[in-house]
Structures are given as C-alpha cells and as structure tokens.
Write a protein that holds these residues in place. Structure first.
Motif, PDB file in Angstrom:
ATOM      1  N   ASP A 258      81.490  54.110   4.046  1.00 10.32           N
ATOM      2  CA  ASP A 258      80.534  53.014   4.209  1.00 10.32           C
ATOM      3  C   ASP A 258      79.640  53.193   5.429  1.00 10.32           C
ATOM      4  N   GLN A 259      79.846  54.240   6.199  1.00 10.30           N
ATOM      5  CA  GLN A 259      78.972  54.495   7.350  1.00 10.30           C
ATOM      6  C   GLN A 259      77.590  54.929   6.866  1.00 10.30           C
ATOM      7  N   CYS A 260      76.568  54.554   7.640  1.00  8.59           N
ATOM      8  CA  CYS A 260      75.173  54.800   7.250  1.00  8.59           C
ATOM      9  C   CYS A 260      74.509  55.743   8.248  1.00  8.59           C
ATOM     10  N   PRO A 261      74.088  56.933   7.812  1.00  3.76           N
ATOM     11  CA  PRO A 261      73.450  57.875   8.735  1.00  3.76           C
ATOM     12  C   PRO A 261      72.044  57.447   9.119  1.00  3.76           C
ATOM     13  N   VAL A 262      71.655  57.791  10.342  1.00  5.70           N
ATOM     14  CA  VAL A 262      70.298  57.546  10.813  1.00  5.70           C
ATOM     15  C   VAL A 262      69.872  58.751  11.663  1.00  5.70           C
ATOM     16  N   VAL A 263      68.654  59.202  11.493  1.00  6.88           N
ATOM     17  CA  VAL A 263      68.159  60.373  12.216  1.00  6.88           C
ATOM     18  C   VAL A 263      68.000  60.031  13.696  1.00  6.88           C
ATOM     19  N   ALA A 264      68.619  60.872  14.552  1.00  5.53           N
ATOM     20  CA  ALA A 264      68.545  60.655  15.996  1.00  5.53           C
ATOM     21  C   ALA A 264      67.694  61.712  16.689  1.00  5.53           C
ATOM     22  N   ASN A 265      67.606  62.899  16.090  1.00  2.00           N
ATOM     23  CA  ASN A 265      66.809  63.990  16.690  1.00  2.00           C
ATOM     24  C   ASN A 265      66.005  64.655  15.581  1.00  2.00           C
ATOM     25  N   ARG A 266      64.866  64.093  15.307  1.00  2.00           N
ATOM     26  CA  ARG A 266      64.031  64.544  14.196  1.00  2.00           C
ATOM     27  C   ARG A 266      63.542  65.990  14.406  1.00  2.00           C
ATOM     28  N   ALA A 267      63.156  66.325  15.623  1.00  2.00           N
ATOM     29  CA  ALA A 267      62.590  67.652  15.896  1.00  2.00           C
ATOM     30  C   ALA A 267      63.609  68.756  15.637  1.00  2.00           C
ATOM     31  N   SER A 268      64.835  68.571  16.103  1.00  2.00           N
ATOM     32  CA  SER A 268      65.867  69.590  15.912  1.00  2.00           C
ATOM     33  C   SER A 268      66.220  69.765  14.441  1.00  2.00           C
ATOM     34  N   LEU A 269      66.292  68.663  13.712  1.00  2.37           N
ATOM     35  CA  LEU A 269      66.605  68.740  12.285  1.00  2.37           C
ATOM     36  C   LEU A 269      65.501  69.444  11.513  1.00  2.37           C
ATOM     37  N   LYS A 270      64.267  69.146  11.838  1.00  4.44           N
ATOM     38  CA  LYS A 270      63.136  69.774  11.145  1.00  4.44           C
ATOM     39  C   LYS A 270      63.099  71.280  11.408  1.00  4.44           C
ATOM     40  N   GLU A 271      63.583  71.663  12.572  1.00  2.00           N
ATOM     41  CA  GLU A 271      63.546  73.074  12.941  1.00  2.00           C
ATOM     42  C   GLU A 271      64.554  73.904  12.134  1.00  2.00           C
ATOM     43  N   VAL A 272      65.718  73.316  11.821  1.00  2.00           N
ATOM     44  CA  VAL A 272      66.782  74.105  11.181  1.00  2.00           C
ATOM     45  C   VAL A 272      66.883  73.877   9.678  1.00  2.00           C
ATOM     46  N   LEU A 273      66.290  72.806   9.163  1.00  2.00           N
ATOM     47  CA  LEU A 273      66.422  72.488   7.743  1.00  2.00           C
ATOM     48  C   LEU A 273      65.165  72.876   6.971  1.00  2.00           C
ATOM     49  N   PRO A 274      65.327  73.325   5.717  1.00  4.14           N
ATOM     50  CA  PRO A 274      64.149  73.521   4.861  1.00  4.14           C
ATOM     51  C   PRO A 274      63.390  72.215   4.711  1.00  4.14           C
ATOM     52  N   GLU A 275      62.118  72.303   4.453  1.00  2.00           N
ATOM     53  CA  GLU A 275      61.270  71.108   4.403  1.00  2.00           C
ATOM     54  C   GLU A 275      61.752  70.099   3.369  1.00  2.00           C
TER      55      GLU A 275
END
Length: 419
Positions: free
Chosen positions: A191-208
């Motif tokens: 039931d936990q809900c994820p929220v993006v905390a570091n958008r720049a780092s995620l965009k750097e390592v994940l495909p678009e």
C-alpha cells in the motif's frame, strides 16, 4: 474446519483443501492490531506486515481442491476497476445492472462475468484478471501470521471461468513472500505509494520510456499494488524494479491514506466538505429486542446522532429507503427476516452498496462474522456492548455526532451567506 493461524498456517490449510479435493469457501480474517493475541512473538518484518493487513478479511472459493477465485470481502469494486484499466474497460462497470450479479456470492466476480457476457471483456481477458486477483490475494494470505479461518463445504462458485492448481501456485508465491522480506525496511507494504525524489538522477539512468512510465505512476497517491495491477505484473516484480532507487533515495515511499488509518475508511476527515462535517449523522437500528433499541437510542441521542430504531425487519426494508441512513445497525437473529437476509437485500441496491452495515452478533460471534462478511456486512458488534464500543465504531465509519447542532446549522448558514 476452522481455527487460528497461530495453530496452523495458510499453506497447510490450502494443502488440506487440495488433498481432500474439497469444494467450498475459505474465509480468513486478520486480527485487528488492537487485539492481537500474545501467543506469537513476531519479527519486525512480520509486525509491519500484520499491521498493514490487520482488520482485513478474505474469501477463496474452491472446486475439487482447485482455486476458482479469491479476494477481499470488501464490497467495493476498486480492485476490479484497477484491473480493468489494462483493457480500457473500467467505466464499463457502471453499465452493469446490480440485478444481473445478485446470484453471485462474490460481487466482484459477478461483475467480471457480466462484463464478459456483454462483450466488454473477452474470456481470455477475464481469465487474466481472475488469475491476477487470485495471485494477489494469496500473496496477502501467505504473508499473514495472525488471524482466524473457517472452511465451509458447499456448492461451488458458479459459473466457473477457470480453475488453478493450488500447490504450484502456493509454492511460487511462498518464494515471492520470502524475497519480499528482503526489501524491508525500505519497502514493507504493497500500500506504499512511490514519489519521485531525484528526477535528474532517474532520468540519467533510465530509458526515456521507462522514466516516463515511472514518472506517471510515482505521484505519491498510486500504491505499489495499483501499479502492479495497471502494468499486469505481480507486486514482487514492481518492488524489485524500484528497490535500487528507493535505497538510493531517488524514490520515496509515502503511506496511502488507508494505511495511515489502519486499513479503515479510505476517506480522510479533512477531505470532507463543510456540509458533510457538520450535518447530523443518521443511524438506523434494526432489532426486535426492546432493550437493545432503547439502549442504542439513548446513547446515540446523547451524543448528537439522529437515530431511528425499528423492531420489524419487514418494515425496516421499506423505511431505510425513505430515511437514507449514513449507517445501519442490524441484529442477526430476528423473525421473518434475519439480519443476513436484510443485509444481502440492501447490498443488491445501488443506494446501499457503500453504506456501512454493522451486524449485531451474539457471544459466539465467529461464525456470525463469517456469514456477515459473506452477505456484504461492513463490520460487527458483539452483544452485550458498551457505550464506548458503540461510539468508537460509529466514529470509525461516519464520524462524531453533533450534540450542538443548532450552532453547526448557524455556521453553515453564515458560510453560505458570506459566499
């Protein structure tokens, strides 16, 4: 067959049902966190798991030892709508007449069958949804360590769309439950809900495309379980995918409103509008016992609730449609119509599909609770009950009463005039 989960675990219960090739219904109820028996010293992981599931109850239906369907006894269709999003069919539920699912013991299953009959879903899509529902439910049950269960032999849930062999499914999910524990304490509840905390780092390592999908769902409101439903994945796959980023602090996990409230009402008091907060909650009490009726009337009138007590169950059915109560208290043992029949009849009406219905049970309340859940009851209250027990239950579902109602009415009037 019935007992406590401190004496026998869910896996063993499922094995007995399969080996005996039994047909019927398994009902499991998690202990409320306030009444956990002190017979088992739980690990921190087990404690968090038990707290997130406490107060919940589930059904599983079997045919000759094979599982047909499983889900929570909650009468809402929120889970079904989540699954239907895969096929852009969630709104099709609103077009299904309640009369078409009246013959089904499980409303969610009945709606799914009706959607297939009116061609909103294909049989293959419906089977996929049922398989996911069974998998999700067994994951919760096999994570459970404290609670009660009862298995009743009976006629199978009909018609059956599919059956699944129990043993291989249980073996697979047991492994998933064990792996799930490795994510603790970063992830401890579906039931936990994820929220993006570091958008720049995620965009750097994940495909678009991957980042776009994650960014859409990681809004702090959509739970891990809902994401799993939308993506047609199991909860472990979703948790495994996000765990590295949670551990690095790039994703944070918030608690859903239902988890913060201990699994109770999904609506927070602060989200209610002015009128809902200040209007007098209306309660109907259906009981053929004069003592209970007078006691309920006295307590609730003293604490600012509007209460109507009815002694005739047949008369009650017509009156509740006129009164439109916020909550219904209903005795079980009554002549002509018992409480189970009244509850089942009310649940068939869209007007009372979401109204809290609380059954008044006797001292031997476990069997009563099982039957009450089967017909869609929200909760139960064991007789004899005290003032504090009754008030706590009402506050849980419809809020506090308003003894000083004229003052509240004036506040509402002033607010409207100012507007």
């Amino acid at each position: 067959m019935q007992g406590q989960l401190s004496e026998i675990d869910i896996r063993s219960i499922l094995q007995l049902i399969e080996l005996g090739q039994r047909t019927g219904e398994l009902f499991v109820e998690a202990y409320p966190s306030s009444s956990l028996p002190p017979t088992h010293v739980a690990s921190p992981i087990e404690t968090r798991s038990t707290k997130s599931l406490s107060g919940h109850s589930w059904f599983a239906f079997f045919l000759n030892g094979q599982i047909v369907y499983a889900g929570e006894t909650d009468v809402s269709l929120l889970r079904l709508r989540d699954y239907l999003r895969r096929y852009q069919a969630e709104s099709a539920v609103d077009d299904i007449a309640s009369s078409s699912i009246a013959a089904f013991n499980a409303p969610e299953y009945g709606y799914l069958w009706a959607l297939m009959e009116n061609h909103s879903l294909t049989p293959a899509q419906a089977r996929s949804v049922i398989k996911s529902m069974i998998h999700e439910t067994l994951f919760d049950l096999l994570s459970l360590h404290q609670g009660s269960f009862i298995f009743e032999m009976g006629t199978p849930l009909a018609p059956q769309l599919m059956t699944l062999e129990t043993a291989p499914l249980v073996t697979k999910i047991i492994k998933q439950v064990q792996e799930w524990k490795q994510f603790y304490p970063q992830i401890h509840s579906p039931d936990q809900c994820p929220v993006v905390a570091n958008r720049a780092s995620l965009k750097e390592v994940l495909p678009e495309t991957t980042f776009s999908t994650l960014d859409r769902y990681a809004d702090g409101k959509t739970s891990l379980r809902q994401i799993a439903r939308y993506l047609n994945r199991d909860i472990l796959t979703v948790a495994r995918a996000i765990y590295p980023y949670v551990k690095r602090g790039w994703l944070h996990l918030a608690h859903s409103s239902s988890e913060e409230l201990g699994g109770g009402s999904k609506v927070r008091a602060r989200d209610l509008d002015f009128w809902q907060i200040n209007k007098t909650p209306r309660v109907v009490c259906i009981d053929d016992g004069a003592t209970i009726r007078k006691t309920v009337e006295y307590i609730l009138n003293q604490h600012g609730y509007e209460v109507t007590a009815i002694d005739n169950p047949l008369k009650a059915l017509s009156l509740v449609f006129q009164l439109k109560p916020d909550l219904i208290l209903c005795d079980i043992a009554m002549p002509e119509l018992d409480g189970y029949e009244i509850c089942a009849m009310l649940r068939k009406s869209t007007a009372f599909r979401q109204t809290p219905i609380v059954m008044l049970t006797g001292k031997d309340g476990f069997i009563d609770r099982v039957k009450a859940r089967m017909v869609g009851a929200t909760d139960y209250l064991t007789k004899p009950f005290g003032e504090s027990e009754l008030l706590m239950l009402l506050e849980k579902y419809i809020g506090v009463g308003h003894p000083d109602q004229p003052k509240a009415d004036q506040l509402l009037t002033d607010a409207l005039e100012e507007g």
